[in-house]
Design a protein around this motif. Structure first.
Motif, PDB file in Angstrom:
ATOM      1  N   ASP A 167       0.832  -1.204   0.000  1.00 56.03           N
ATOM      2  CA  ASP A 167       0.000   0.000   0.000  1.00 56.03           C
ATOM      3  C   ASP A 167       0.868   1.257   0.000  1.00 56.03           C
ATOM      4  O   ASP A 167       0.546   2.229  -0.676  1.00 56.03           O
ATOM      5  CB  ASP A 167      -0.928  -0.007   1.205  1.00 56.03           C
ATOM      6  CG  ASP A 167      -1.904   1.151   1.165  1.00 56.03           C
ATOM      7  OD1 ASP A 167      -2.767   1.154   0.256  1.00 56.03           O
ATOM      8  OD2 ASP A 167      -1.804   2.045   2.030  1.00 56.03           O
ATOM      9  N   VAL A 203      -7.286   1.186  -2.950  1.00 55.99           N
ATOM     10  CA  VAL A 203      -7.990   0.425  -1.915  1.00 55.99           C
ATOM     11  C   VAL A 203      -8.448  -0.947  -2.415  1.00 55.99           C
ATOM     12  O   VAL A 203      -8.215  -1.951  -1.740  1.00 55.99           O
ATOM     13  CB  VAL A 203      -9.156   1.251  -1.330  1.00 55.99           C
ATOM     14  CG1 VAL A 203     -10.024   0.410  -0.427  1.00 55.99           C
ATOM     15  CG2 VAL A 203      -8.620   2.447  -0.572  1.00 55.99           C
ATOM     16  N   GLY A 242      -8.532  -3.301   3.265  1.00 54.77           N
ATOM     17  CA  GLY A 242      -9.205  -2.152   2.672  1.00 54.77           C
ATOM     18  C   GLY A 242      -9.442  -1.034   3.681  1.00 54.77           C
ATOM     19  O   GLY A 242      -9.217   0.143   3.389  1.00 54.77           O
ATOM     20  N   SER A 277      -6.131   0.608   4.479  1.00 56.67           N
ATOM     21  CA  SER A 277      -5.683   1.459   3.376  1.00 56.67           C
ATOM     22  C   SER A 277      -6.420   2.794   3.386  1.00 56.67           C
ATOM     23  O   SER A 277      -5.827   3.845   3.136  1.00 56.67           O
ATOM     24  CB  SER A 277      -5.890   0.748   2.045  1.00 56.67           C
ATOM     25  OG  SER A 277      -5.449   1.540   0.979  1.00 56.67           O
ATOM     26  N   LEU A 278      -7.708   2.758   3.678  1.00 55.29           N
ATOM     27  CA  LEU A 278      -8.465   4.011   3.776  1.00 55.29           C
ATOM     28  C   LEU A 278      -7.989   4.861   4.949  1.00 55.29           C
ATOM     29  O   LEU A 278      -7.887   6.085   4.835  1.00 55.29           O
ATOM     30  CB  LEU A 278      -9.954   3.712   3.933  1.00 55.29           C
ATOM     31  CG  LEU A 278     -10.695   3.273   2.688  1.00 55.29           C
ATOM     32  CD1 LEU A 278     -12.112   2.848   3.052  1.00 55.29           C
ATOM     33  CD2 LEU A 278     -10.734   4.395   1.667  1.00 55.29           C
ATOM     34  N   HIS A 316      -4.408   6.572   4.393  1.00 57.30           N
ATOM     35  CA  HIS A 316      -4.264   7.538   3.300  1.00 57.30           C
ATOM     36  C   HIS A 316      -4.013   8.932   3.855  1.00 57.30           C
ATOM     37  O   HIS A 316      -4.592   9.332   4.859  1.00 57.30           O
ATOM     38  CB  HIS A 316      -5.527   7.533   2.437  1.00 57.30           C
ATOM     39  CG  HIS A 316      -5.473   8.490   1.299  1.00 57.30           C
ATOM     40  ND1 HIS A 316      -4.617   8.324   0.244  1.00 57.30           N
ATOM     41  CD2 HIS A 316      -6.157   9.632   1.061  1.00 57.30           C
ATOM     42  CE1 HIS A 316      -4.796   9.317  -0.608  1.00 57.30           C
ATOM     43  NE2 HIS A 316      -5.717  10.122  -0.130  1.00 57.30           N
TER      44      HIS A 316
END
Length: 141
Positions: free
Chosen positions: A65, A78, A117, A120-121, A124
């Motif tokens: 990522d 994502v 997921g 990753s969000l 960010h």
């Protein structure tokens, strides 16, 4: 220039914390919610094992990522991160424990995709897009 390097260092530290601590903790929380047992029961030992199995998976996914964050927008990154999380979460326990039933590997894959997921969000850097409003990639500098 020095500010961009400093922000990138903070973002990578945030990514490491999110993927290595929050990802496995999400797995433990999901286990306790799904099983619905108190902490003193068998679910606690299962949750500890899942935390230990999830840590290397989330480490691998966090590295990927971080690499993808430099070149892909968040809307593309994502799903790719979730796909790698699902693959790694289904393969790693099978490699360590041996052959597993297909239903069990499906649950590992779904859990890995969800945790990867979400991580990753959360990892960010949303401030980078404020600095460059015309940029749609969402990646820093």
């Amino acid at each position: 220039m020095a500010v961009a390097v400093c922000n990138e260092g903070l973002t990578s530290m945030k990514r490491a914390l999110v993927f290595l601590l929050l990802g496995p903790a999400l797995t433990v929380l999901a286990t306790w919610v799904a099983v619905g047992m108190p902490l003193e029961s068998f679910a606690a030992s299962i949750a500890v094992l899942l935390f230990l199995f999830t840590s290397p998976v989330m480490g691998i996914v966090g590295l990927l990522d971080g690499y993808l964050a430099r070149s892909l927008p968040i809307l593309l990154r994502v799903p790719l991160t979730a796909l790698v999380g699902a693959t790694a979460a289904a393969i790693l326990p099978a490699a360590i424990l041996g052959p597993m039933p297909q239903d069990l590997s499906m649950y590992f894959g779904l859990g890995g995709a969800l945790c990867a997921g979400v991580c990753s969000l959360l990892a960010h850097d949303y401030r980078a897009q404020e600095a460059r409003p015309g940029d749609i990639s969402g990646s820093p500098s």
